[in-house]
Enzyme design. Sequence first.
Site, PDB file in Angstrom:
ATOM      1  N   MET A   1      39.409  35.386  31.560  1.00 54.91           N
ATOM      2  CA  MET A   1      38.468  35.245  32.655  1.00 54.91           C
ATOM      3  C   MET A   1      37.290  34.421  32.179  1.00 54.91           C
ATOM      4  O   MET A   1      36.838  34.574  31.052  1.00 54.91           O
ATOM      5  CB  MET A   1      38.013  36.626  33.131  1.00 54.91           C
ATOM      6  N   CYS A   2      36.818  33.539  33.057  1.00 54.88           N
ATOM      7  CA  CYS A   2      35.802  32.583  32.626  1.00 54.88           C
ATOM      8  C   CYS A   2      34.778  32.324  33.715  1.00 54.88           C
ATOM      9  O   CYS A   2      34.945  32.722  34.870  1.00 54.88           O
ATOM     10  CB  CYS A   2      36.463  31.250  32.243  1.00 54.88           C
ATOM     11  N   GLY A   3      33.720  31.654  33.298  1.00 52.72           N
ATOM     12  CA  GLY A   3      32.747  31.132  34.240  1.00 52.72           C
ATOM     13  C   GLY A   3      32.863  29.621  34.279  1.00 52.72           C
ATOM     14  O   GLY A   3      32.988  28.973  33.230  1.00 52.72           O
TER      15      GLY A   3
END
Length: 581
Positions: A1-3
């Site tokens: 999961m990332c921004g």
Amino acid sequence: MCGIYFSIDKSDFLWPDAKLKYLLHSRGPDSQHSLAFSHPQKTSAENSVCLAIQSTVLSLRGDQVVSQPLQDEAAGLVLCWNGEAWKIGECPISGNDAQVIFHMLITALTQHVASSTDTRQVVITQLLASVAGPFSFVLFDQISGQVHFGRDRLGRRSLLQCQKLDSFSLCSLGTWESNDHWSEVATDGFYVINLTENTPQNGNRIRPIIQSWSSLNAQTHCSQNQNGSLSASEVIWQGHLNKELPTSDSSPLTPASYSVHEIESNLRHSLQLRILDIPSTHPNQQAEMLTSMSKIAILFSGGLDCSLIARVSHELLPCHETIDLLNVAFENPRIHNNISSPFETCPDRITGHQSVEELRRVCPNRTWRFVEIDVPYSETIENRQTIIELMKPHNTEMDLSIALALYFAARGIGKVQDAGTATRSAYRTPARVLLSGLGADELFGGYQRHATAFARSHFEGLLDELNLDISRIGKRNLGRDDRVISHWGREVRYPYLDETLFAWAMATPVWQKCGFWTSEWPHADGKSKANFLEPGKKLLRLLACKLGMQQVANEKKRAIQFGARTAKMDARKTKGTDMLS
């Protein structure tokens, strides 16, 4: 999961401000990296459009942290990937999924270096459309001068866009102090921007080209199975809900119905993808310490959906692994009025205790850590504005009441009862993967409005209401929930929204999912306890009975905002649809 952060501007590199950088880092605390590019405009060789790209990473796949954006100079590709690719087509993905997808894109496009822009666009779109799992992405193809971006068909990961006269921005979340207008990227297809011909100049706005799901279905990746039935991905893309109506010969849903076996199999497969092989967040801890540290936590109200997730997860995980059950309760001054124990009287706290005790009876060789997350009213007020900013562009009283519960539950700070004593000790879950039961109500008819629709118009009305809920789940819930939950560096996963399970539920006749029935036709034989179950989500209730969870099978549906008591926290007369002031 990332921004993800990505901006296009005709005169300068636009980077996120300090607050947005902080929010992005909260989503992805393991890595942060930036890239900048100048891309020439076809209409003016002397001018270039400026691209600023930044990614943060929460590492949950593979044995090491893989920084983003991913870049391959030879192939001319830059990828920002936020999500989980469980499968591409029917092939499971092991290791770091962002790397696997990036390498597949490089391989596919290397064969089309001299191809037209349209051909490269089709190659990229087809490959990403074949991904099963929650994701959002931004891909910069330097060779074609195109920027591709989008979300999975259900919208399980957030991606916002902001259009201005001279710039265009994409981000996992937005900033709201200025007059910037952020909106959620739609889930009706992938979007493409041609930088060489469609850049902000002479007062013209950037105009993305949509590759809609209907046009994607005309491409080769949407082939039917050999028996002529639709593939799981195609059902997701096209949104096919089986609207077949029962006849007097149709068999009502019973414990012996084949669909009970099928939902158990599908839920088990979904959870296998989502809870096995989660890397340890504490690689330097001794083995005996790790056995008591939870890798997963469940957003746990004690209701049917989350309790089933817990019960099936027990069948899949080694018995020595602890599972955290995050149960949130709020002090609501409008209701509690100086009650000595406002948290223990919350409906979800009461139900949570009952359900965890049933889990302990049915699965005695598992450590179930029931985390009591008590939120005083003062703490709600203190965090209210932060939550409002995270959930935007959603801006209603109902959005806030739901986001409040998710925000504090995902923070994971509460108390647990010490073994063999009445003492409760402070605890913060180390789990970076959270499981949610979202999607069960929409697929299996769990809301009160489904019962109301059936009462008014029988199965035709019920099917229309189900179709409406399924079609808007991404717009109503998923982007908002992703932004709120991910703020704590945790990733939420939705077992009921697995592509295969979702496609099966969409294709299954409605009377094999719900217990609603007309007055002329019997829905019970008068013998089995299962016949007295509520009709909403009866299929899941029958599965709970099969797995030994009779009490859970009889739990009534309760909305999160009423169970945790986050709704209507002041004396004002408001409706859930009212806009926040």
